[in-house]
Design a protein around this motif. Structure first.
Motif, mmCIF file in Angstrom:
data_model
loop_
_atom_site.group_PDB
_atom_site.id
_atom_site.type_symbol
_atom_site.label_atom_id
_atom_site.label_comp_id
_atom_site.label_asym_id
_atom_site.label_seq_id
_atom_site.Cartn_x
_atom_site.Cartn_y
_atom_site.Cartn_z
ATOM 1 N N CYS A 1 0.851 -1.187 0.000
ATOM 2 C CA CYS A 1 0.000 0.000 0.000
ATOM 3 C C CYS A 1 0.890 1.241 0.000
ATOM 4 O O CYS A 1 1.756 1.385 0.855
ATOM 5 C CB CYS A 1 -0.884 0.003 1.239
ATOM 6 S SG CYS A 1 -1.727 1.570 1.483
ATOM 7 N N CYS B 1 0.030 3.629 3.300
ATOM 8 C CA CYS B 1 0.576 3.415 4.646
ATOM 9 C C CYS B 1 1.815 2.531 4.665
ATOM 10 O O CYS B 1 2.391 2.287 5.726
ATOM 11 C CB CYS B 1 -0.495 2.846 5.570
ATOM 12 S SG CYS B 1 -0.938 1.130 5.222
ATOM 13 N N CYS C 1 -6.586 -1.126 0.674
ATOM 14 C CA CYS C 1 -5.641 -1.601 1.694
ATOM 15 C C CYS C 1 -6.413 -2.041 2.930
ATOM 16 O O CYS C 1 -7.243 -1.288 3.446
ATOM 17 C CB CYS C 1 -4.659 -0.481 2.060
ATOM 18 S SG CYS C 1 -3.691 -0.838 3.537
ATOM 19 N N CYS D 1 -5.502 0.730 5.859
ATOM 20 C CA CYS D 1 -5.890 2.154 5.859
ATOM 21 C C CYS D 1 -6.950 2.474 4.814
ATOM 22 O O CYS D 1 -7.295 3.626 4.616
ATOM 23 C CB CYS D 1 -4.658 3.041 5.651
ATOM 24 S SG CYS D 1 -4.062 3.045 3.934
HETATM 25 ZN ZN LIG Z 1 -2.552 1.167 3.560
#
Ligand SMILES: [Zn+2]
Ligand SMILES: [Zn+2]
Length: 606
Positions: free
Chosen positions: A328, A331, A368, A371
């Motif tokens: 991701c 994050c 994700c 997040c």
């Molecule tokens: Zn993420």
């Protein structure tokens, strides 16, 4: 048999030969057992044995099993479970002398090599790819056969191809048989019958073939002796090459190891013959491209040009699937398997993420999981993705994937290799599978990607592994015409000096390992795994503290394994070192635990 139990005592009214196989009752279940020893009647109550079966293990098999149980820290039953017993009542047929259809003429060099292996009980044939090792094996086997004995040829499973079979059958005829794990039960039965009645005089197979009941064995040849598939990665974690040498000693027969890139341990341990050059006079040029693993314009162009010149090529990538990781960008999270501490790999065709350790599969996420960002990216190119890309480069070029995801059966392996040699495929894109001794005819371009990842592994053998892989893959090219090998790597200064001289590498590597690693020191790895991580850690720490007090061994390191979890089990390990394996074995016995798996002479550290 096959159980981790210690020896049990039963009674019998008749005398039982050591090695006999019998049926036994154990906790109300019918099991197979083996007579290991005869003893006086003990004070405790014993049960009678069941039926005596018409099979028996030879004294060599029992001795081998006893050694393996002691050395690799497993039960006798676990080893005997690998062994195929002899049939007692077999009528041993007349020796069949096969008509040799194609005779072999050896070069002066090959003859010298033959003389060399004749005069050593264990010898290493260190021969460049294409230098004609097989012909030397065949000539030596001819001699053994003419003494009325039999031969065993060990090969990595994936090298047991029809091409190889054809080559041996052309010389030896029907007395040559293949043994491998992908045989059907019926095929196995037919082959075993030939081994039992002695009509099979040369048996070729992977590491499991070492346990076949071959009578009057006169030689063991271990080809591609450096290959890692000779080391079992589950209990008992034995090394078939080392066990072949041990068996040779027991039977007092010669053992020949062969490789173009021999393992450092064999090179240091056994007398060797250096067989250089060979039939191929073509030139091989290495070009380094210092960039991270990706299909760059430079590589794309080289592939297209090679295709337009009507030549074939291979591309090596260490990773299967489309990409090894999904990350991701929001994050920084890498999507991991819930049961293993490894990243999940992207398989686009299956629209899934798969774990290459436990096979757990989940649908491709859009967001994700940490997040909820939609900025998911992929890294570490895999074979499937490369094939998708390469197919679009130029019209007409046929590109095929060559790895465990696609080559799932022996038949598929045969078909793909055949299609490639018939030029129905222009480019093969594969993993390690590409390097395994297949005989491709007309490759003028080999691309090696991701080799820096192998070199960077936390493993004392990483240099040896990366360089031998590179040389093995390069060796698949340029058999007829000049060829180019493109190596995508930032480590040209390491690789370059050794590309034409593997022995130079072995010598410099020996100096680096002195005082620290095999072949100078013995290593053992104790692997603790349990669903309850705290429990595994506790047992490991206790063992480690105790081992630290043993003066003849050294605890090199202990803690969580590099892959901390596989299949829901938490993993911890201890790495031990000593001058002598006997010291390691003694120390390990003192900390035996059901949570602990013993790995003597380990070759993987994950
Ligand atoms: Zn993420
Ligand atoms: Zn997993």
């Amino acid at each position: 048999m096959g159980s981790p139990l210690e020896l049990l005592t039963y009674h019998s009214d008749v005398f039982l030969e050591i090695g006999s196989q019998l049926s036994l009752a154990l906790a109300k279940r019918e099991m197979k057992g083996v007579v290991i020893d005869n003893t006086e009647q003990p004070l405790f109550k014993t049960q009678p044995v069941g039926e005596v079966l018409p099979f028996s293990f030879s004294s060599t098999q029992i001795k081998m099993a006893q050694f393996m149980a002691e050395y690799y820290g497993c039960s006798l039953g676990e080893v005997l479970n690998l062994c195929v017993p002899y049939e007692i009542e077999t009528h041993f047929g007349e020796l069949i002398h096969s008509a040799v259809e194609v005779d072999i003429t050896l070069s002066k060099n090959q003859n010298d090599a033959l003389d060399f292996i004749r005069s050593h009980p264990v010898s290493l044939l260190f021969g460049d790819t294409g230098a004609g090792k097989s012909e030397i094996y065949m000539k030596r086997m001819d001699e053994i056969l003419s003494e009325g004995k039999r031969a065993l040829l060990l090969l990595p499973e994936i090298s047991l191809t029809p091409q190889m079979e054809e080559r041996f059958k052309r010389h030896f005829g029907e007395v040559f048989v293949l043994w491998h794990s992908k045989m059907t039960p019926k095929q196995k039965k037919i082959t075993l019958a030939k081994i039992y009645d002695g009509s099979a005089r040369i048996v070729a197979g992977p590491r499991s073939a070492l346990f076949l009941p071959i009578k009057d064995l006169g030689i063991i040849v271990v080809d591609e002796e450096h290959d890692e598939s000779y080391k079992s990665s589950s209990r008992p974690r034995y090394h078939a090459r080392d066990m072949a040498v041990y068996t040779g000693k027991l039977l007092n027969i010669p053992v020949v190891l062969g490789s173009a890139t021999p393992s450092l341990s064999s090179y240091a341990k056994y007398p060797y013959f250096r067989l250089r050059g060979g039939y191929y006079t073509s030139k091989r040029t290495f070009v380094f491209e210092p960039s991270v693993e990706a299909l760059t314009p430079f590589i794309d162009e080289a592939i297209v040009k090679n295709y337009q010149d009507e030549h074939q090529g291979i591309v090596f990538i260490p990773t299967r699937a489309n990409f090894k990781y999904m990350m991701c960008d929001g994050c920084g999270y890498t999507i991991e398997c819930p049961f293993c501490s490894v990243g999940m790999s992207l398989h686009r065709n299956a629209k899934a993420l798969k774990c290459h350790y436990c096979n757990y599969t989940e649908v491709l996420p859009r967001l994700c999981p940490k997040c909820q960002s939609s900025k998911l990216t992929n890294s570490r190119l895999g074979t499937a993705e490369a094939v998708e890309h390469l197919c679009t480069l130029t019209e007409g070029m046929k590109v095929e994937q060559f790895d465990r995801d696609v080559i799932t059966t022996q038949n598929k392996l045969i078909k793909t290799l055949k299609a490639f040699n018939n030029r129905e495929i222009d480019l093969l894109v594969g993993t390690q599978m590409l390097s395994k001794g297949h005989d491709y005819h007309d490759i003028t371009l080999a691309v090696v990607m991701g080799i820096d990842n192998l070199l960077a592994q936390a493993d004392y053998r990483s240099r040896e592994k990366a360089l031998s892989l590179l040389i093995q893959i390069a060796g698949r090219s340029g058999r007829k015409e000049d060829s180019t090998v493109i190596v995508q790597s930032f480590n040209e200064p390491f690789f370059r000096p050794y590309l034409d001289d593997y022995e130079l590498f072995l010598q410099s590597e020996l100096r680096l390992r002195e005082g620290k690693y095999p072949p100078y020191k013995k290593l053992a790895r104790l692997l603790y795994s349990h669903a309850n991580g705290l429990k595994a850690k506790e047992v490991m720490e206790e063992a480690s503290a105790q081992l630290n007090t043993v003066p003849t061994i050294e605890v090199v390191g202990f803690g969580a394994s590099p892959i901390e979890k596989i299949g829901g089990k938490h993993r911890f390990q201890i790495l031990l070192r000593s001058e002598k394996s006997t010291e390691l074995i003694r120390a390990i016995k003192s900390v035996k635990s059901p949570l602990c798996e013993i790995d003597m002479d380990p070759i993987e550290f994950t």
